[in-house]
Design a protein around this motif. Sequence first.
Motif, PDB file in Angstrom:
ATOM      1  N   HIS A   6       0.829  -1.198   0.000  1.00  0.00           N
ATOM      2  CA  HIS A   6       0.000   0.000   0.000  1.00  0.00           C
ATOM      3  C   HIS A   6       0.867   1.253   0.000  1.00  0.00           C
ATOM      4  CE1 HIS A   6      -3.833  -2.044   0.584  1.00  0.00           C
ATOM      5  NE2 HIS A   6      -3.162  -2.897   1.332  1.00  0.00           N
ATOM      6  N   ALA A   7       2.135   1.121  -0.328  1.00  0.00           N
ATOM      7  CA  ALA A   7       3.072   2.236  -0.235  1.00  0.00           C
ATOM      8  C   ALA A   7       2.897   3.251  -1.359  1.00  0.00           C
ATOM      9  CB  ALA A   7       4.497   1.711  -0.239  1.00  0.00           C
ATOM     10  N   GLY A   8       2.524   2.851  -2.538  1.00  0.00           N
ATOM     11  CA  GLY A   8       2.380   3.767  -3.660  1.00  0.00           C
ATOM     12  C   GLY A   8       3.677   3.937  -4.415  1.00  0.00           C
ATOM     13  N   ARG A   9       3.555   4.542  -5.583  1.00  0.00           N
ATOM     14  CA  ARG A   9       4.717   4.775  -6.431  1.00  0.00           C
ATOM     15  C   ARG A   9       5.382   6.096  -6.068  1.00  0.00           C
ATOM     16  NH1 ARG A   9       1.290   4.301 -11.724  1.00  0.00           N
ATOM     17  NH2 ARG A   9       0.233   5.760 -10.388  1.00  0.00           N
ATOM     18  N   ALA A  10       6.613   6.262  -6.504  1.00  0.00           N
ATOM     19  CA  ALA A  10       7.348   7.507  -6.236  1.00  0.00           C
ATOM     20  C   ALA A  10       6.670   8.691  -6.928  1.00  0.00           C
ATOM     21  CB  ALA A  10       8.791   7.369  -6.696  1.00  0.00           C
ATOM     22  N   SER A  11       6.125   8.482  -8.107  1.00  0.00           N
ATOM     23  CA  SER A  11       5.453   9.575  -8.814  1.00  0.00           C
ATOM     24  C   SER A  11       4.206  10.034  -8.067  1.00  0.00           C
ATOM     25  CB  SER A  11       5.090   9.144 -10.241  1.00  0.00           C
ATOM     26  OG  SER A  11       4.235   8.013 -10.213  1.00  0.00           O
ATOM     27  N   GLY A  50      -2.603  18.641  -7.970  1.00  0.00           N
ATOM     28  CA  GLY A  50      -3.801  17.909  -8.387  1.00  0.00           C
ATOM     29  C   GLY A  50      -3.726  17.459  -9.835  1.00  0.00           C
ATOM     30  N   ILE A  51      -3.206  18.324 -10.681  1.00  0.00           N
ATOM     31  CA  ILE A  51      -3.033  17.952 -12.097  1.00  0.00           C
ATOM     32  C   ILE A  51      -2.013  16.820 -12.223  1.00  0.00           C
ATOM     33  CG2 ILE A  51      -2.172  18.792 -14.323  1.00  0.00           C
ATOM     34  CD1 ILE A  51      -3.429  21.537 -13.535  1.00  0.00           C
ATOM     35  N   LEU A  52      -0.930  16.908 -11.441  1.00  0.00           N
ATOM     36  CA  LEU A  52       0.053  15.813 -11.457  1.00  0.00           C
ATOM     37  C   LEU A  52      -0.568  14.511 -10.964  1.00  0.00           C
ATOM     38  CD1 LEU A  52       3.244  17.591 -10.046  1.00  0.00           C
ATOM     39  CD2 LEU A  52       2.878  16.764 -12.381  1.00  0.00           C
ATOM     40  N   ALA A  53      -1.405  14.606  -9.929  1.00  0.00           N
ATOM     41  CA  ALA A  53      -2.058  13.406  -9.403  1.00  0.00           C
ATOM     42  C   ALA A  53      -2.948  12.760 -10.460  1.00  0.00           C
ATOM     43  CB  ALA A  53      -2.871  13.763  -8.159  1.00  0.00           C
ATOM     44  N   LEU A  54      -3.662  13.585 -11.211  1.00  0.00           N
ATOM     45  CA  LEU A  54      -4.485  13.031 -12.293  1.00  0.00           C
ATOM     46  C   LEU A  54      -3.617  12.427 -13.391  1.00  0.00           C
ATOM     47  CD1 LEU A  54      -7.237  15.768 -12.604  1.00  0.00           C
ATOM     48  CD2 LEU A  54      -7.505  13.450 -11.737  1.00  0.00           C
ATOM     49  N   ALA A  55      -2.520  13.102 -13.732  1.00  0.00           N
ATOM     50  CA  ALA A  55      -1.642  12.608 -14.790  1.00  0.00           C
ATOM     51  C   ALA A  55      -0.953  11.304 -14.384  1.00  0.00           C
ATOM     52  CB  ALA A  55      -0.596  13.662 -15.134  1.00  0.00           C
ATOM     53  N   PHE A  56      -0.564  11.203 -13.105  1.00  0.00           N
ATOM     54  CA  PHE A  56       0.113  10.002 -12.633  1.00  0.00           C
ATOM     55  C   PHE A  56      -0.855   8.897 -12.240  1.00  0.00           C
ATOM     56  CE2 PHE A  56       3.678  12.964 -11.026  1.00  0.00           C
ATOM     57  CZ  PHE A  56       4.262  12.981 -12.294  1.00  0.00           C
ATOM     58  N   ASP A  57      -2.151   9.180 -12.233  1.00  0.00           N
ATOM     59  CA  ASP A  57      -3.194   8.211 -11.884  1.00  0.00           C
ATOM     60  C   ASP A  57      -2.910   7.569 -10.528  1.00  0.00           C
ATOM     61  OD1 ASP A  57      -5.555   6.805 -12.217  1.00  0.00           O
ATOM     62  OD2 ASP A  57      -4.590   5.179 -13.326  1.00  0.00           O
ATOM     63  N   ILE A  58      -2.863   8.429  -9.485  1.00  0.00           N
ATOM     64  CA  ILE A  58      -2.472   7.928  -8.166  1.00  0.00           C
ATOM     65  C   ILE A  58      -3.498   6.980  -7.562  1.00  0.00           C
ATOM     66  CG2 ILE A  58      -1.040   9.940  -7.715  1.00  0.00           C
ATOM     67  CD1 ILE A  58      -3.122  10.918  -5.757  1.00  0.00           C
TER      68      ILE A  58
END
Length: 82
Positions: A6-11, A50-58
């Motif tokens: 559940h750690a997530g990616r670096a991006s 927020g735009i980065l979060a959408l682009a990286f599909d967090i």
Amino acid sequence: MEHGSHAGRASSWAAVSVMLLGFLTGGIALCVGPNWLFFWIGAGLIAVGGILALAFDIFSDVIVDAPRVISAAEHHSPFERQ
């Protein structure tokens, strides 16, 4: 990403870090002045994050586990449904 993590990616963490930096900048700007220039810079950083979060599909970092069945502990309450 490893299965079961559940750690997530670096991006994803980079996007969250940008949003956190924006929140802190805007919050500190309100406390010390208010300094409206730095407040709006913080708001802009939140928008960029927020735009980065959408682009990286967090949201794809979340792993949905199978439902867990946990037995309820026995208790004697007058409000317990039978």
